[in-house]
Design a protein around this motif. Sequence first.
Motif, PDB file in Angstrom:
ATOM      1  N   GLN A  62       0.855  -1.183   0.000  1.00  0.00           N
ATOM      2  CA  GLN A  62       0.000   0.000   0.000  1.00  0.00           C
ATOM      3  C   GLN A  62       0.894   1.237   0.000  1.00  0.00           C
ATOM      4  N   PRO A  63       1.539   1.517  -1.135  1.00  0.00           N
ATOM      5  CA  PRO A  63       2.524   2.598  -1.172  1.00  0.00           C
ATOM      6  C   PRO A  63       1.895   3.987  -1.013  1.00  0.00           C
ATOM      7  N   VAL A  64       2.632   4.846  -0.338  1.00  0.00           N
ATOM      8  CA  VAL A  64       2.243   6.248  -0.191  1.00  0.00           C
ATOM      9  C   VAL A  64       3.303   7.066  -0.916  1.00  0.00           C
ATOM     10  N   LEU A  65       2.940   7.593  -2.091  1.00  0.00           N
ATOM     11  CA  LEU A  65       3.878   8.368  -2.903  1.00  0.00           C
ATOM     12  C   LEU A  65       4.005   9.774  -2.333  1.00  0.00           C
ATOM     13  N   LEU A  66       5.248  10.205  -2.091  1.00  0.00           N
ATOM     14  CA  LEU A  66       5.493  11.526  -1.508  1.00  0.00           C
ATOM     15  C   LEU A  66       5.894  12.565  -2.559  1.00  0.00           C
ATOM     16  N   TRP A  67       6.640  12.143  -3.585  1.00  0.00           N
ATOM     17  CA  TRP A  67       7.055  13.023  -4.672  1.00  0.00           C
ATOM     18  C   TRP A  67       7.487  12.171  -5.841  1.00  0.00           C
ATOM     19  N   GLN A  68       7.800  12.808  -6.953  1.00  0.00           N
ATOM     20  CA  GLN A  68       8.254  12.089  -8.148  1.00  0.00           C
ATOM     21  C   GLN A  68       9.705  12.472  -8.418  1.00  0.00           C
ATOM     22  N   PRO A  69      10.659  11.600  -8.100  1.00  0.00           N
ATOM     23  CA  PRO A  69      12.069  11.959  -8.316  1.00  0.00           C
ATOM     24  C   PRO A  69      12.413  11.962  -9.804  1.00  0.00           C
ATOM     25  N   PRO A  70      13.304  12.861 -10.212  1.00  0.00           N
ATOM     26  CA  PRO A  70      13.762  12.856 -11.607  1.00  0.00           C
ATOM     27  C   PRO A  70      14.475  11.539 -11.935  1.00  0.00           C
ATOM     28  N   TRP A 113      24.695   4.344   0.233  1.00  0.00           N
ATOM     29  CA  TRP A 113      23.556   3.500  -0.175  1.00  0.00           C
ATOM     30  C   TRP A 113      22.241   4.140   0.251  1.00  0.00           C
ATOM     31  N   ALA A 114      22.150   4.547   1.497  1.00  0.00           N
ATOM     32  CA  ALA A 114      20.907   5.129   2.011  1.00  0.00           C
ATOM     33  C   ALA A 114      20.604   6.467   1.338  1.00  0.00           C
ATOM     34  N   PHE A 115      21.608   7.321   1.210  1.00  0.00           N
ATOM     35  CA  PHE A 115      21.399   8.632   0.604  1.00  0.00           C
ATOM     36  C   PHE A 115      20.975   8.495  -0.861  1.00  0.00           C
ATOM     37  N   GLY A 116      21.654   7.618  -1.591  1.00  0.00           N
ATOM     38  CA  GLY A 116      21.298   7.397  -2.990  1.00  0.00           C
ATOM     39  C   GLY A 116      19.874   6.896  -3.144  1.00  0.00           C
ATOM     40  N   ALA A 120      16.497   8.521  -5.059  1.00  0.00           N
ATOM     41  CA  ALA A 120      15.884   7.824  -6.200  1.00  0.00           C
ATOM     42  C   ALA A 120      14.496   7.279  -5.919  1.00  0.00           C
ATOM     43  N   THR A 121      14.110   7.174  -4.665  1.00  0.00           N
ATOM     44  CA  THR A 121      12.811   6.612  -4.328  1.00  0.00           C
ATOM     45  C   THR A 121      11.951   7.695  -3.696  1.00  0.00           C
ATOM     46  N   ALA A 122      10.642   7.482  -3.679  1.00  0.00           N
ATOM     47  CA  ALA A 122       9.781   8.585  -3.257  1.00  0.00           C
ATOM     48  C   ALA A 122       8.560   8.143  -2.464  1.00  0.00           C
ATOM     49  N   LYS A 123       8.634   6.978  -1.868  1.00  0.00           N
ATOM     50  CA  LYS A 123       7.488   6.503  -1.103  1.00  0.00           C
ATOM     51  C   LYS A 123       7.781   6.624   0.392  1.00  0.00           C
ATOM     52  N   LEU A 124       6.736   6.655   1.186  1.00  0.00           N
ATOM     53  CA  LEU A 124       6.878   6.823   2.628  1.00  0.00           C
ATOM     54  C   LEU A 124       7.733   5.715   3.235  1.00  0.00           C
ATOM     55  N   ALA A 125       7.506   4.475   2.834  1.00  0.00           N
ATOM     56  CA  ALA A 125       8.295   3.361   3.375  1.00  0.00           C
ATOM     57  C   ALA A 125       9.775   3.534   3.042  1.00  0.00           C
ATOM     58  N   ASP A 126      10.074   4.065   1.844  1.00  0.00           N
ATOM     59  CA  ASP A 126      11.466   4.315   1.454  1.00  0.00           C
ATOM     60  C   ASP A 126      12.095   5.371   2.355  1.00  0.00           C
ATOM     61  N   LEU A 127      11.332   6.433   2.601  1.00  0.00           N
ATOM     62  CA  LEU A 127      11.826   7.509   3.460  1.00  0.00           C
ATOM     63  C   LEU A 127      12.127   6.982   4.864  1.00  0.00           C
TER      64      LEU A 127
END
Length: 194
Positions: A62-70, A113-116, A120-127
């Motif tokens: 159930q992804p929560v999109l926060l933004w759209q990375p380039p 690794w974490a910063f990259g 590149a990712t934009a979902k709440l779980a990724d954050l």
Amino acid sequence: MLVLVIGLLIFLGAHSVRIFAEGWRTATIARRGEKPWKGLYTLVSLLGFALIVWGYGLARQQPVLLWQPPVMMKHLNSLFTLLAFIFLAAAYVPRNHIKARLRHPMVLGVKLWAFGHLLATAKLADLVLFGAFLLWAILSFRAARQRDRALGTVYAPGTVGGTLVAVVIGAVAWAAFAFWLHAAWIGVAPLGAR
């Protein structure tokens, strides 16, 4: 998301003892012994890791999109991850210039690794996942450098051979992960390969 957060607290908590409670850790090892300490540390770490994997999998359903990375950020992440794999290898390959210079290349690899992945990712779980690891790596690196200064730790000088071995091992491991294993294990093909 709760399972992911609990897993991160357990896993990173176990890995933060040297950051926040070095004296307690030393006293506990002296009192209980190194093998029991390592055994408990391993069990707690495995439990935390299993919860991270499970929790991240649940959160991705159930992804929560926060933004759209380039798109460019995915390429930058690939570069950061390549360097992270090389730094990880450098932590274990004896007498390489990377470890001699950076002192704690594994923690710096986790930072990259974490910063990259945050770029590149934009979902709440990724954050939550990559942000937690980035914060841990920043604090861990700082604590490790302070320990080195306090103890007068001297690292072995590097050699060209040791450095080349670390770079080759890291690059080969990165390629295997980027082109095959990431998609197989995580379900995302970072370089578009399947």
